[in-house]
Design an enzyme around this catalytic site. Structure first.
Site, PDB file in Angstrom:
ATOM      1  N   ASP A  25       0.683  -1.256   0.118  1.00 55.95           N
ATOM      2  CA  ASP A  25      -0.019  -0.116  -0.020  1.00 55.95           C
ATOM      3  C   ASP A  25       0.915   1.201  -0.009  1.00 55.95           C
ATOM      4  O   ASP A  25       2.009   1.349   0.512  1.00 55.95           O
ATOM      5  CB  ASP A  25      -0.826   0.082   1.151  1.00 55.95           C
ATOM      6  CG  ASP A  25      -2.065  -0.967   1.230  1.00 55.95           C
ATOM      7  OD1 ASP A  25      -2.307  -1.660   0.085  1.00 55.95           O
ATOM      8  OD2 ASP A  25      -2.268  -1.553   2.384  1.00 55.95           O
ATOM      9  N   LYS A  26       0.293   2.308  -0.405  1.00 52.73           N
ATOM     10  CA  LYS A  26       1.002   3.538  -0.559  1.00 52.73           C
ATOM     11  C   LYS A  26       1.668   3.934   0.614  1.00 52.73           C
ATOM     12  O   LYS A  26       2.825   4.443   1.029  1.00 52.73           O
ATOM     13  CB  LYS A  26       0.066   4.610  -1.018  1.00 52.73           C
ATOM     14  CG  LYS A  26       0.774   6.088  -0.890  1.00 52.73           C
ATOM     15  CD  LYS A  26      -0.390   7.318  -1.126  1.00 52.73           C
ATOM     16  CE  LYS A  26       0.329   8.455  -0.995  1.00 52.73           C
ATOM     17  NZ  LYS A  26      -0.697   9.647  -1.441  1.00 52.73           N
TER      18      LYS A  26
END
Length: 351
Positions: free
Chosen positions: A175-176
């Protein structure tokens, strides 16, 4: 994009479809990158093998190096003709001898795969693969809202080999706002092997997480609970009942490492790789990650992103078969939170 398109024009069409490049041009003086990008014309001659098939299926096979979503966008934009007439519906069926002409127009998506120089922390590299320590805040793939500045863009700028493999060799994602280790392939055979290894669960991935609340007496917890789209909030994932909602099996092991009455430092071992798996399983235990607002956490200890870090990656090298075991130190923001709370973390000796 030009290099990518050059490769594409040389790729053979699947058996039964005859593909040819009709014309291409490049307006180097255009200020607008999309307006001035390379335009390529493709022609497909439909054989008996594909008689009666939908045009979108024929396009997906005949121009297989581009995504289905990109080809669907071209159809919607009137960039596809059948025997000289513009097509708009993907359901139209073709006949033997028909000629499809496709104008490979650039879109934001297709223009996103451009090299962009960035400082990437590489912890291991050889001729076949590399392992990076991704910082929090770096998006992995270009997508709406993040067409540039992604890990993929950085890999394309760093390594000529990245331009020769799909997705610049990225075989899994973080995830970012999750930091930590990611393995990237540098050639197609290594990429295919790594994808199979991940699917077979032959790649060991472990994370460190900072969670809310005291962990309790049971130091190890094993969660085997399917994950699917949250039926009450489509932006989230959730543990679901497969008799009522779609989802996939998911398993995570959690080991308590340190904590106090309000916080827990936990080692997380993935056995599957579902979207937001650790975040969802931790929330299901009543221990949402610190600063993970999507799953019930809140900012604390100076942390402004979910407190999750992929600290260990272990697998057999797909080419040499030599065992690799790589570690990434706890990032500064998570280490600072531990210091603030007076908690200790003893990293592996190899760090």
């Amino acid at each position: 994009m030009a290099a990518q398109r050059k490769q594409a024009s040389q790729a053979p069409a699947p058996q039964g479809l005859v593909s040819s490049v009709v014309d291409q041009s490049w307006d180097e003086g255009a200020e607008d990158a999309i307006a001035g990008a390379e335009v390529e014309q493709r022609e497909l001659l439909v054989s008996a093998e594909h008689h009666g098939q939908r045009v979108d299926k024929v396009l997906a096979q005949g121009v297989s190096e581009f995504s289905r979503s990109y080809l669907q966008q071209l159809l919607a934009d009137g960039a596809v003709t059948l025997n000289g007439k513009v097509l708009a519906k993907p359901s139209v069926k073709v006949a033997v001898g028909d000629r499809l002409r496709v104008e490979m127009r650039p879109t934001q998506q297709s223009m996103a795969f451009q090299p962009e120089a960035m400082d990437l922390q590489v912890v291991y590299e050889d001729e076949d693969l590399l392992v990076i320590n991704k910082p929090a805040g770096l998006v992995v793939h270009p997508a709406p809202g993040n067409w540039t500045g992604t890990l993929l863009n950085g890999l394309l700028a760093r390594d000529e080999k990245a331009r020769q493999v799909p997705r610049a060799g990225i075989v899994h994602r973080l995830d970012k706002d999750t930091s930590g280790l990611m393995v990237v392939a540098r050639n197609r055979s290594t990429m295919d092997a790594l994808i199979k290894m991940i699917a077979a669960r032959d790649v060991s991935r472990q994370y460190l997480a900072l969670a809310h609340k005291e962990w309790g007496a049971r130091k190890r917890r094993e969660v085997d609970a399917p994950i699917g789209r949250d039926p009450r909030n489509r932006l989230r994932m959730a543990v679901v009942d497969l008799n009522l909602h779609p989802g996939k099996a998911a398993r995570t092991d959690f080991d308590w490492l340190a904590g106090d009455a309000s916080h827990s430092l936990v080692r997380c071992t993935l056995h599957t790789g579902r979207t937001h798996q650790i975040r969802v399983h931790m929330a299901s235990l009543g221990h949402p990650l610190v600063a993970d607002a999507l799953y019930g956490g809140h900012a604390e200890g100076g942390l402004e992103r979910q407190a999750l870090h992929a600290f260990r990656l272990a697998f057999a090298h797909p080419v040499t078969h030599r065992p690799l075991e790589l570690y990434a130190p706890l990032p500064q923001d998570m280490a600072g939170a531990l210091d603030l709370w007076g908690l200790r973390y003893n990293p592996p000796e190899s760090l």
